[in-house]
Design a protein around this motif. Structure first.
Motif, PDB file in Angstrom:
ATOM      1  N   ILE A  71       2.164  -7.818  17.487  1.00 31.48           N
ATOM      2  CA  ILE A  71       3.480  -8.356  17.079  1.00 31.48           C
ATOM      3  C   ILE A  71       3.307  -9.796  16.590  1.00 31.48           C
ATOM      4  CG2 ILE A  71       5.871  -8.831  17.771  1.00 31.48           C
ATOM      5  CD1 ILE A  71       5.475  -6.860  20.109  1.00 31.48           C
ATOM      6  N   LEU A  72       2.533 -10.569  17.348  1.00 27.55           N
ATOM      7  CA  LEU A  72       2.364 -11.980  16.964  1.00 27.55           C
ATOM      8  C   LEU A  72       1.668 -12.102  15.615  1.00 27.55           C
ATOM      9  CD1 LEU A  72       1.420 -13.608  20.377  1.00 27.55           C
ATOM     10  CD2 LEU A  72       3.378 -14.204  18.941  1.00 27.55           C
ATOM     11  N   LEU A  73       0.629 -11.274  15.407  1.00 28.13           N
ATOM     12  CA  LEU A  73      -0.089 -11.361  14.130  1.00 28.13           C
ATOM     13  C   LEU A  73       0.862 -11.041  12.972  1.00 28.13           C
ATOM     14  CD1 LEU A  73      -3.538  -9.786  15.087  1.00 28.13           C
ATOM     15  CD2 LEU A  73      -3.103 -12.161  14.378  1.00 28.13           C
ATOM     16  N   ALA A  74       1.752 -10.073  13.190  1.00 28.74           N
ATOM     17  CA  ALA A  74       2.674  -9.680  12.113  1.00 28.74           C
ATOM     18  C   ALA A  74       3.811 -10.692  11.949  1.00 28.74           C
ATOM     19  CB  ALA A  74       3.233  -8.291  12.409  1.00 28.74           C
ATOM     20  N   ARG A  75       4.211 -11.365  13.031  1.00 28.96           N
ATOM     21  CA  ARG A  75       5.472 -12.128  12.990  1.00 28.96           C
ATOM     22  C   ARG A  75       5.350 -13.640  13.188  1.00 28.96           C
ATOM     23  NH1 ARG A  75       9.717  -8.813  11.464  1.00 28.96           N
ATOM     24  NH2 ARG A  75       9.564  -6.814  12.522  1.00 28.96           N
ATOM     25  N   ALA A  76       4.152 -14.127  13.499  1.00 30.81           N
ATOM     26  CA  ALA A  76       4.047 -15.559  13.846  1.00 30.81           C
ATOM     27  C   ALA A  76       4.567 -16.459  12.726  1.00 30.81           C
ATOM     28  CB  ALA A  76       2.601 -15.914  14.201  1.00 30.81           C
ATOM     29  N   ASP A  77       4.219 -16.126  11.467  1.00 30.12           N
ATOM     30  CA  ASP A  77       4.673 -16.994  10.370  1.00 30.12           C
ATOM     31  C   ASP A  77       6.196 -17.017  10.293  1.00 30.12           C
ATOM     32  OD1 ASP A  77       2.226 -18.054   9.166  1.00 30.12           O
ATOM     33  OD2 ASP A  77       1.759 -15.949   8.764  1.00 30.12           O
ATOM     34  N   SER A  78       6.788 -15.822  10.469  1.00 31.33           N
ATOM     35  CA  SER A  78       8.255 -15.816  10.346  1.00 31.33           C
ATOM     36  C   SER A  78       8.912 -16.487  11.563  1.00 31.33           C
ATOM     37  CB  SER A  78       8.753 -14.396  10.035  1.00 31.33           C
ATOM     38  OG  SER A  78       9.249 -13.781  11.162  1.00 31.33           O
ATOM     39  N   ILE A  79       8.302 -16.366  12.746  1.00 31.32           N
ATOM     40  CA  ILE A  79       8.843 -17.059  13.937  1.00 31.32           C
ATOM     41  C   ILE A  79       8.806 -18.580  13.710  1.00 31.32           C
ATOM     42  CG2 ILE A  79       8.380 -17.580  16.395  1.00 31.32           C
ATOM     43  CD1 ILE A  79       7.386 -14.618  16.646  1.00 31.32           C
ATOM     44  N   VAL A  80       7.697 -19.055  13.152  1.00 34.36           N
ATOM     45  CA  VAL A  80       7.571 -20.503  12.928  1.00 34.36           C
ATOM     46  C   VAL A  80       8.541 -20.958  11.822  1.00 34.36           C
ATOM     47  CG1 VAL A  80       5.987 -22.297  12.091  1.00 34.36           C
ATOM     48  CG2 VAL A  80       5.249 -20.700  13.880  1.00 34.36           C
ATOM     49  N   ARG A  81       8.662 -20.151  10.777  1.00 32.90           N
ATOM     50  CA  ARG A  81       9.622 -20.520   9.712  1.00 32.90           C
ATOM     51  C   ARG A  81      11.040 -20.569  10.267  1.00 32.90           C
ATOM     52  NH1 ARG A  81       6.894 -17.258   6.269  1.00 32.90           N
ATOM     53  NH2 ARG A  81       8.312 -15.510   6.651  1.00 32.90           N
ATOM     54  N   ARG A  82      11.366 -19.560  11.087  1.00 33.77           N
ATOM     55  CA  ARG A  82      12.729 -19.448  11.614  1.00 33.77           C
ATOM     56  C   ARG A  82      13.090 -20.624  12.529  1.00 33.77           C
ATOM     57  NH1 ARG A  82      16.086 -15.215  11.515  1.00 33.77           N
ATOM     58  NH2 ARG A  82      17.702 -15.296  13.107  1.00 33.77           N
ATOM     59  N   THR A  83      12.087 -21.094  13.297  1.00 33.51           N
ATOM     60  CA  THR A  83      12.355 -22.160  14.273  1.00 33.51           C
ATOM     61  C   THR A  83      12.036 -23.551  13.719  1.00 33.51           C
ATOM     62  OG1 THR A  83      10.112 -21.896  15.126  1.00 33.51           O
ATOM     63  CG2 THR A  83      11.834 -20.678  16.273  1.00 33.51           C
ATOM     64  N   GLY A  84      11.143 -23.620  12.751  1.00 29.92           N
ATOM     65  CA  GLY A  84      10.675 -24.918  12.235  1.00 29.92           C
ATOM     66  C   GLY A  84       9.844 -25.668  13.275  1.00 29.92           C
ATOM     67  N   ALA A  85       9.345 -24.952  14.275  1.00 29.61           N
ATOM     68  CA  ALA A  85       8.690 -25.625  15.408  1.00 29.61           C
ATOM     69  C   ALA A  85       7.323 -26.213  15.049  1.00 29.61           C
ATOM     70  CB  ALA A  85       8.532 -24.638  16.568  1.00 29.61           C
TER      71      ALA A  85
END
Ligand code: SAH
Ligand code: AVI
Length: 338
Positions: A71-85
């Motif tokens: 899940i992380l490999l597939a979604r990490a970029d979008s999680i970071v984009r979504r949060t701006g963290a």
């Protein structure tokens, strides 16, 4: 005074003192003098326990690590984009293998600033910090050796707050691996509420939860053919022997793992194969075990989306995004303060 070590971009503070280390003595005194014996799972993780856990993560039967990683490999970029963290705080960070994926996404997004691992296992935390600063040039690590049930107040304030450009202000606070499932429902909600208090308006909680599925799949994951989980389970007896001068014979205890359908959690227990008396020298405590008597060492709750949402609601949080792997074995939730 809090021991602090600093090398280059790494600062590690320890809040575990020799005398109250992991509050093992209290937990042994409470847990072994009850009619139903129990020791909380945080005491598995000395250096050997952390190594055994790493081996568990590679076992063919132990699917949670692979599923969460996918899940992380597939979604990490979008999680970071979504949060701006630009900052990752990880509670129960262990080897930080999963943090590496999120930090990589922050680095690609140009926001990466700081990683704050918090773990009771000093050995795992130091090794992870060293590897990560070598991998990411721009990274600072501020590690906290402590117990997330007692030391959340020592998580440093967000880095970059007050900067004019606002870069790096938002944080992801992660509790991965399904560790939240190792707490009974009331404690779980209390812990989520306390973690929620760390969240600023732009911060998000990233929570990993193992999902309800065929009990045979779950039981195999906690009773592998090679016997690594059995060794991990017995390790808590080695820890009590060493830290509290006890005389458990770990090999006299059988590893048990069964799925409790009513509670939807798996339990690990240690079953005494014969009657025995254990002396816990440092506590002046004598503990009798009958033949077949069991000591509960862990629960690991399995979740559904509505259960995660109910827990968030009870803890003053709300679900923002739900991510799963294609086989729906595991879930990652991004949540905010309600
Ligand atoms: N997050 C990693 C490791 C999970 S194993 C992963 O997903 O693979 C659980 C980790 O939490 C271990 O490293 C253990 O040392 C740590 N841990 C367990 N209870 C803890 C507590 N109360 N406070 C801090 N760390 C804890
Ligand atoms: C750390 N925790 C989420 C693991 C779990 O699956 O509950 C610990 C573990 N116990 C047995 N195997 C792994």
């Amino acid at each position: 005074m809090t021991p602090v070590t600093r090398t280059g971009d790494i600062r590690i503070e320890s809040f575990l003192s020799d005398t109250d280390e992991r509050s093992l003595a209290n937990d042994v005194l409470d847990g072994l003098t009850r009619p139903f014996k129990e020791i909380p799972p945080k005491h598995f993780y000395d250096a050997r326990g952390s190594e055994l856990f790493e081996r568990i993560c590679e076992l063919p039967e132990y699917y949670p690590t692979r599923a969460e990683r996918a899940i992380l490999l597939a979604r990490a970029d979008s999680i970071v984009r979504r949060t701006g963290a630009g900052e990752l705080v990880e509670l129960g960070s262990g080897s930080a293998e999963k943090a590496r994926i999120l930090l990589g996404a922050m680095s690609r997004a140009g926001t990466l600033r700081r990683y704050v691992p918090l773990d009771v296992s000093e050995s795992a935390l130091e090794a992870a910090a060293q590897e990560l600063v070598e991998e990411f040039d721009e990274l600072e690590v501020h590690g906290v050796v402590g117990d997330f049930e007692r030391h959340l107040g020592h998580v440093p304030a967000p880095d970059g707050v007050g900067r004019v450009d606002g870069v790096g202000g938002a944080r992801i606070i992660a509790l991965l691996g399904g560790t939240i499932g190792n707490f009974l429902p009331g404690t779980r909600r209390r812990l989520l509420r306390e973690i929620g208090r760390l969240l600023g308006p732009r911060d998000r909680l990233l929570l990993g939860t193992d999902l309800v599925k065929n009990p045979a799949v779950i039981e195999a994951a906690y009773d592998d053919a090679e016997g690594v989980t059995a060794e991990f389970n017995r390790n808590v007896l080695h820890v009590i022997n060493r830290e509290l001068g006890a005389d458990f014979s770990p090999e006299a205890f059988e590893h048990i793992a069964f799925f409790d359908r009513r509670h939807e959690w798996i339990e690990m227990r240690l079953r005494s194969q014969r009657p025995c008396t254990v002396l816990v020298g440092d506590l002046g405590l004598r503990v009798d075990f009958a033949a077949g008597e069991e000591l509960r060492t862990e629960i690991s709750a399995k979740f559904t989306r509505p259960r995660v949402e109910e827990d968030f609601h009870a803890a003053g949080l709300e679900l923002d995004t739900w991510y799963t792997d294609p086989d729906e074995l595991f879930a990652l939730s991004l949540a905010a303060r309600a």
